[in-house]
Design an enzyme around this catalytic site. Structure first.
Site, PDB file in Angstrom:
ATOM      1  N   GLY A  47       4.870   8.254   6.821  1.00 34.28           N
ATOM      2  CA  GLY A  47       3.814   7.502   7.504  1.00 34.28           C
ATOM      3  C   GLY A  47       4.296   7.086   8.873  1.00 34.28           C
ATOM      4  CG  LEU A 138       2.389   7.337   2.851  1.00 37.03           C
ATOM      5  CD1 LEU A 138       2.031   8.161   1.613  1.00 37.03           C
ATOM      6  CD2 LEU A 138       2.210   8.166   4.105  1.00 37.03           C
ATOM      7  CB  ALA A 139      -2.206   2.807   5.602  1.00 41.16           C
ATOM      8  CE1 TYR A 237      -4.456  -6.066   2.861  1.00 45.49           C
ATOM      9  CE2 TYR A 237      -2.869  -6.976   1.315  1.00 45.49           C
ATOM     10  CZ  TYR A 237      -3.237  -6.002   2.205  1.00 45.49           C
ATOM     11  OH  TYR A 237      -2.398  -4.954   2.426  1.00 45.49           O
ATOM     12  CE  LYS A 246      -0.144  -2.978   0.754  1.00 47.70           C
ATOM     13  NZ  LYS A 246       0.626  -1.872   1.349  1.00 47.70           N
ATOM     14  CG  LEU A 275       0.606  -6.875  13.936  1.00 44.54           C
ATOM     15  CD1 LEU A 275       1.853  -6.046  14.125  1.00 44.54           C
ATOM     16  CD2 LEU A 275       0.225  -7.554  15.242  1.00 44.54           C
TER      17      LEU A 275
END
Ligand code: NAD
Ligand code: NA
Length: 398
Positions: A47, A138-139, A237, A246, A275
């Site tokens: 990534g 990675l996203a 989230y 996560k 960010l």
């Protein structure tokens, strides 16, 4: 051709090669102004073409002088279409690395696949022997896995709540207006699929593949990235479908450190700051929070971008001796973001923000400047009137 931004909601469908190059250079320049880091020597970044992965690669190369192999999933220019920003970023990174005698090669393809893992292993074996650090950044919206029978199964990740729907303020990125959004709960299947895509399974597959092939150095470090954030984003989230993934990522770190104890592997999850990246722009509610956070953190002189965050990760956290962890065993790079005095001021603005005071309450300009910069636009010193060759080569891919 002259390349202009074409923004559609939270994505820009064009990218500017010289702008991307200047954006990469800004991050390299920052890194070179800091004290060097006694760190890893050969680093694999999965990534590596944008956001935190690219900044990790820049920290590895320009703070530690490490050789880097970057894996990314990007598109070259074709016909009237520009390449993706990540493509231009990889091309620029290789060029800057080569200019300083640093080894840098790129593998472009689906990191979830067996073939890309094999190609990467081959390259490490041939050029580096082993890697002593693996960054997993990675996203991705989806992951395709082969079934035992060899049929492809594709899992998609969702950004939804778990249990109850959640209604909150948000920003409409098309109009810069404060809106209300309701995020619906994910089904069990959607949660499981999100964990499949964004959890730790593929990270563990990578480490196992590298270890079995004998290209993982003893005592290697591996790190993946997570986010926690304030309570107002918990439903979407931390406690949402992505949060479940996560959690799995964090469990995977603990599992791997145990499983590879005899190899001395240290697996970490680092909790990073919120960010503007291509991935975070797609999350409901988060962009409004980020714009308010930027305003406060800039006022308090605590603001950081990806490069600043990754410099601190390498220099102050991972390679400074004892690695400091929180009670859940995670590295906390969101320490400035989560300071009570920052969060109190953010919350006060959050409660009162509306269309009428949006410009004073939030750093909308800063949000959009960062967003455009992701695609190489609005970067100082770049001549956007000049004719551009959209086709750029990533030297190691030729
Ligand atoms: P990003 O979109 O900038 O980068 C994603 C990277 O993954 C790119 O290099 C892309 O090419 C690569 N990629 C995607 N699918 C791929 C595939 N199938 N094969 C190979 N490469 C592929 O995202 P980012 O924000 O830098 O996110 C990286 C990590 O950091 C994620 O785990 C994210 O959750 C985490 N994180 C992000 C933030 C934030 O605010 N942006 C905060 C904390 C943690
Ligand atoms: Na990344």
């Amino acid at each position: 051709m002259r390349i202009e931004p074409r923004v559609k909601g939270f994505i820009c469908t064009t990218a500017h090669p010289e702008g991307c190059k200047a954006h990469v250079k800004q991050q390299i320049d920052y890194m070179k102004q800091q004290d060097t880091t006694e760190g890893p020597k050969s680093v694999l970044v999965i990534g590596a073409s944008s956001g935190y992965g690219l900044a990790s690669r820049i920290a590895a190369a320009f703070s530690c002088r490490a050789a880097t192999i970057g894996v990314a999933f990007e598109k070259a220019a074709r016909g009237s279409r520009t390449a993706t920003a990540g493509w231009y970023n990889c091309a620029a990174f290789e060029e800057f690395a080569a200019a300083e005698g640093l080894y840098a090669k790129t593998i472009n393809g689906d990191a979830f696949s067996r073939e890309i893992k094999e190609q990467t292993i081959e390259l490490i074996r041939r050029d580096l022997g082993t890697v002593d650090m693996v960054v997993y950044s990675l996203a991705a919206p989806r992951r395709t896995v082969m079934s035992r029978e060899g049929a492809p199964i594709t899992y998609s990740s969702v950004l939804k709540t778990v249990g109850q729907p959640y209604t909150s303020k948000s920003i409409d990125l098309r109009t810069n207006q404060v809106t209300q959004v309701t995020v619906e709960p994910a089904t069990e299947e959607e949660i499981d699929n999100t964990v499949k895509v964004m959890g730790g399974e593929d990270w563990q597959d990578w480490i196992a593949a590298l270890d079995e092939a004998g290209v993982l150095a003893d005592g290697a470090v591996t790190v993946a990235y997570s986010y926690i954030g304030p309570e107002l984003t918990f439903p979407i989230y931390r406690n949402g479908s992505i949060g479940m993934a996560k959690r799995h990522l964090s469990q995977t770190a603990a599992t791997m450190t145990k499983e590879y104890r005899d190899r001395g592997l240290q697996a970490y999850v680092s909790v990073n700051k919120a960010l503007v990246t291509q991935s975070s722009s797609a999350i409901p509610i988060v962009p409004l929070y980020i714009s308010i956070l930027y305003k406060i953190m800039k006022e308090m002189d605590l603001h950081e971008g990806c490069a600043q965050q990754m410099y601190r990760l390498f220099h102050d956290k991972l390679y400074s001796g004892e690695v400091a962890l929180d009670q859940d065993g995670q590295i906390r790079l969101d320490d400035y973001e989560m300071r009570p005095e920052v969060q109190e001021r953010v919350m006060k603005l959050w409660e009162n923000v509306c269309d009428e005071n949006l410009q004073e309450s939030a750093d909308i300009q800063g949000y959009w400047d960062d967003f455009y910069a992701l695609f190489g636009f609005r970067i100082q010193g770049v001549d956007y009137e000049a004719d551009q060759e959209a086709d750029r080569v990533i030297p190691s891919l030729c």
